[in-house]
Design an enzyme around this catalytic site. Structure first.
Site, mmCIF file in Angstrom:
data_model
loop_
_atom_site.group_PDB
_atom_site.id
_atom_site.type_symbol
_atom_site.label_atom_id
_atom_site.label_comp_id
_atom_site.label_asym_id
_atom_site.label_seq_id
_atom_site.Cartn_x
_atom_site.Cartn_y
_atom_site.Cartn_z
ATOM 1 N N LYS A 77 -7.107 -10.298 -8.923
ATOM 2 C CA LYS A 77 -6.811 -11.558 -8.753
ATOM 3 C C LYS A 77 -7.401 -12.823 -8.754
ATOM 4 O O LYS A 77 -7.107 -14.048 -8.648
ATOM 5 C CB LYS A 77 -5.909 -11.700 -7.365
ATOM 6 C CG LYS A 77 -4.546 -10.904 -7.138
ATOM 7 C CD LYS A 77 -4.131 -10.864 -5.782
ATOM 8 C CE LYS A 77 -2.909 -9.859 -5.591
ATOM 9 N NZ LYS A 77 -2.706 -9.482 -4.111
ATOM 10 N N CYS A 185 -9.201 2.437 1.913
ATOM 11 C CA CYS A 185 -8.227 1.880 2.495
ATOM 12 C C CYS A 185 -8.359 2.402 4.057
ATOM 13 O O CYS A 185 -8.635 3.605 4.351
ATOM 14 C CB CYS A 185 -6.960 2.555 1.849
ATOM 15 S SG CYS A 185 -5.397 2.344 2.966
ATOM 16 N N THR A 187 -5.783 1.751 6.324
ATOM 17 C CA THR A 187 -4.257 1.102 6.717
ATOM 18 C C THR A 187 -3.605 2.376 7.713
ATOM 19 O O THR A 187 -3.260 2.014 8.750
ATOM 20 C CB THR A 187 -3.275 1.173 5.648
ATOM 21 O OG1 THR A 187 -3.800 -0.210 5.001
ATOM 22 C CG2 THR A 187 -1.777 0.765 6.237
ATOM 23 N N ARG A 188 -4.016 3.457 7.325
ATOM 24 C CA ARG A 188 -3.523 4.698 8.336
ATOM 25 C C ARG A 188 -4.162 4.462 9.647
ATOM 26 O O ARG A 188 -3.523 4.873 10.645
ATOM 27 C CB ARG A 188 -3.433 5.846 7.518
ATOM 28 C CG ARG A 188 -2.619 6.176 6.399
ATOM 29 C CD ARG A 188 -2.991 7.322 5.635
ATOM 30 N NE ARG A 188 -1.922 7.493 4.654
ATOM 31 C CZ ARG A 188 -2.047 8.344 3.625
ATOM 32 N NH1 ARG A 188 -2.712 9.425 3.690
ATOM 33 N NH2 ARG A 188 -1.263 8.242 2.441
ATOM 34 N N GLY A 219 -3.569 5.005 -5.816
ATOM 35 C CA GLY A 219 -4.468 5.506 -4.718
ATOM 36 C C GLY A 219 -4.412 6.813 -4.423
ATOM 37 O O GLY A 219 -3.163 7.785 -4.732
HETATM 38 P P1 5GP Z 1 -8.153 4.560 -5.089
HETATM 39 O O1 5GP Z 1 -8.100 4.857 -6.438
HETATM 40 O O2 5GP Z 1 -9.572 3.829 -4.660
HETATM 41 O O3 5GP Z 1 -8.060 5.770 -4.044
HETATM 42 O O4 5GP Z 1 -7.129 3.531 -4.484
HETATM 43 C C1 5GP Z 1 -6.973 2.307 -5.045
HETATM 44 C C2 5GP Z 1 -5.857 1.748 -4.345
HETATM 45 O O5 5GP Z 1 -6.056 1.369 -2.964
HETATM 46 C C3 5GP Z 1 -5.712 0.161 -4.859
HETATM 47 O O6 5GP Z 1 -5.013 0.343 -6.196
HETATM 48 C C4 5GP Z 1 -4.739 -0.309 -3.627
HETATM 49 O O7 5GP Z 1 -3.329 -0.135 -3.881
HETATM 50 C C5 5GP Z 1 -5.499 0.212 -2.404
HETATM 51 N N1 5GP Z 1 -6.231 -0.620 -1.871
HETATM 52 C C6 5GP Z 1 -7.289 -1.330 -2.179
HETATM 53 N N2 5GP Z 1 -7.837 -2.058 -1.368
HETATM 54 C C7 5GP Z 1 -7.398 -1.755 -0.159
HETATM 55 C C8 5GP Z 1 -7.487 -2.144 1.230
HETATM 56 O O8 5GP Z 1 -8.523 -2.921 1.448
HETATM 57 N N3 5GP Z 1 -6.586 -1.855 2.208
HETATM 58 C C9 5GP Z 1 -5.592 -0.909 1.663
HETATM 59 N N4 5GP Z 1 -4.919 -0.436 2.674
HETATM 60 N N5 5GP Z 1 -5.346 -0.373 0.510
HETATM 61 C C10 5GP Z 1 -6.310 -0.786 -0.606
#
Ligand code: 5GP
Length: 345
Positions: A77, A185, A187-188, A219
């Site tokens: 963004k 992430c 969040t969980r 993700g």
């Molecule tokens: P990965 O491919 O690294 O497993 O997941 C990427 C995804 O993680 C992103 O597209 C987005 O939806 C999610 N994500 C990215 N940054 C954050 C964050 O700071 N917190 C959370 N909860 N999710 C994130």
């Protein structure tokens, strides 16, 4: 109090069952799909792998590499409108819809969308909000359509079928699925909210397809096999962040430690990202993302070749000749153990 007691599955809880197959060689597997989008007359052809709009992965450089392999890219963004316009003008017309421009709910994000509509730019839009369940998200989908945006709208993130249908019926083309599944992430851990990704994909894909829409599994990809499982569970697109993060073309320096090479990868709601892009973390917010050092991987072309090779081979094992047919040919074993890790650290 409701407790949903059906077992919820992640990629690591299943394996695909091999079947008698007439796809004799990997080259018989057609991994190009023609995508047409609900609520849009846009059409595009490619393989539905999308680089994530993460700070280091959602860059123009990564996007060019994705386009070269007939894949998709979601930009982060933090480019301004002039940069975006200049970038798009350098991309061949038939590839422009494979670029997703990320917007959030801030005034300046919406201004970018308005400019795109006014200037009639060809580009897809991704409304990216951690919690896709709040009314302003649905309202923005509706507003973009009312303003006259005719391209594909991807929106998320959610993990249930009800809201998936709702967002598509409000004007979206693709719903982005995944809460708490990302590699950076938290969040969980911080909120206790989330859903194992495979079950989320299965439910949301069915809901989306029933009303003519599509989903993007976002993700949790840790290896090419996870991409195959996401496609088999019904995902039309698979978004990848962490698995690309160590590639040469992502943003950031290569760090050397004890003879090993690494790159930095950070969650977009981590304190690190908040400081980098928004002058720090507001007091009322807890960080739901982390910063990690990921092993350097060399060229992203090699990472993509490995993923695409994995998909072709998977299609051979389950007998699917076309990318779109994968879910039709797939069945899963629920497993306790999926990998032999005897030689891993
Ligand atoms: P990965 O491919 O690294 O497993 O997941 C990427 C995804 O993680 C992103 O597209 C987005 O939806 C999610 N994500 C990215 N940054 C954050 C964050 O700071 N917190 C959370 N909860 N999710 C994130």
């Amino acid at each position: 109090m409701i407790i949903y007691s059906d077992t919820q599955l992640d990629f690591s809880d299943v394996l695909l069952r091999p079947k008698r197959s007439c796809v004799l060689s990997r080259s018989d597997a057609d991994i190009t799909r023609d995508y047409s989008f609900f609520n849009s007359d846009a059409k595009v052809s490619g393989t539905g792998i999308i680089s994530a709009n993460m700070g280091t992965v959602g860059t123009f450089e990564v996007a060019r590499k994705m386009l070269d392999k007939n894949l998709f890219a979601c930009l982060h963004k933090h480019y301004n409108y002039e940069q975006i316009k200049e970038f798009l003008s350098s991309v061949a017309q038939e590839r422009q819809l494979k670029i997703f421009l990320s917007i959030g709910l801030r005034e300046q994000d919406i201004d970018i969308a308005k400019n795109i509509i006014d200037d009639d730019l060809t580009v897809s839009i991704c409304i990216d909000v951690p919690n896709g369940y709040i009314p302003p998200v649905k309202k923005l989908v509706i507003d973009l359509r009312v303003l006259g945006y005719k391209g594909p709208i991807m929106v998320g993130n959610v993990v249930t079928g009800d809201i998936t249908e709702d967002l598509i019926l409000s004007g979206a083309s693709i719903v982005k699925v995944g809460i708490g599944s990302g590699s950076a992430c938290l969040t969980r851990r911080i909120t206790g909210v989330g859903r194992p990704q495979l079950s989320a994909i299965i439910e949301c894909a069915e809901a989306a397809h029933c009303v003519g829409g599509m989903i993007c599994a976002d993700g949790g990809v840790t290896c090419p096999g996870d991409v195959c499982k996401a496609l088999a569970a019904g995902a039309d697109f698979v978004m990848i962040g962490g698995y690309y993060a160590g590639a040469n073309e992502t943003d950031g320096e290569i760090i050397e430690k004890d003879g090993q090479k690494y790159k930095i990868y950070y969650g977009m709601s981590s304190e690190y990202a908040q400081k980098k892009f928004y002058n720090g973390m507001p007091k009322y917010r807890a960080s739901e993302g982390r910063v990690v050092e990921v092993q350097y991987k060399g060229s992203i072309d090699d990472v993509n070749d490995e993923i695409l090779g994995g998909i072709r081979s998977c299609m051979g094992y389950i007998g699917a000749r076309r990318l779109k047919d994968i879910p039709k040919f797939a069945s899963f074993y629920k497993v306790h153990n999926q990998l032999n890790t005897v030689f891993e650290k």
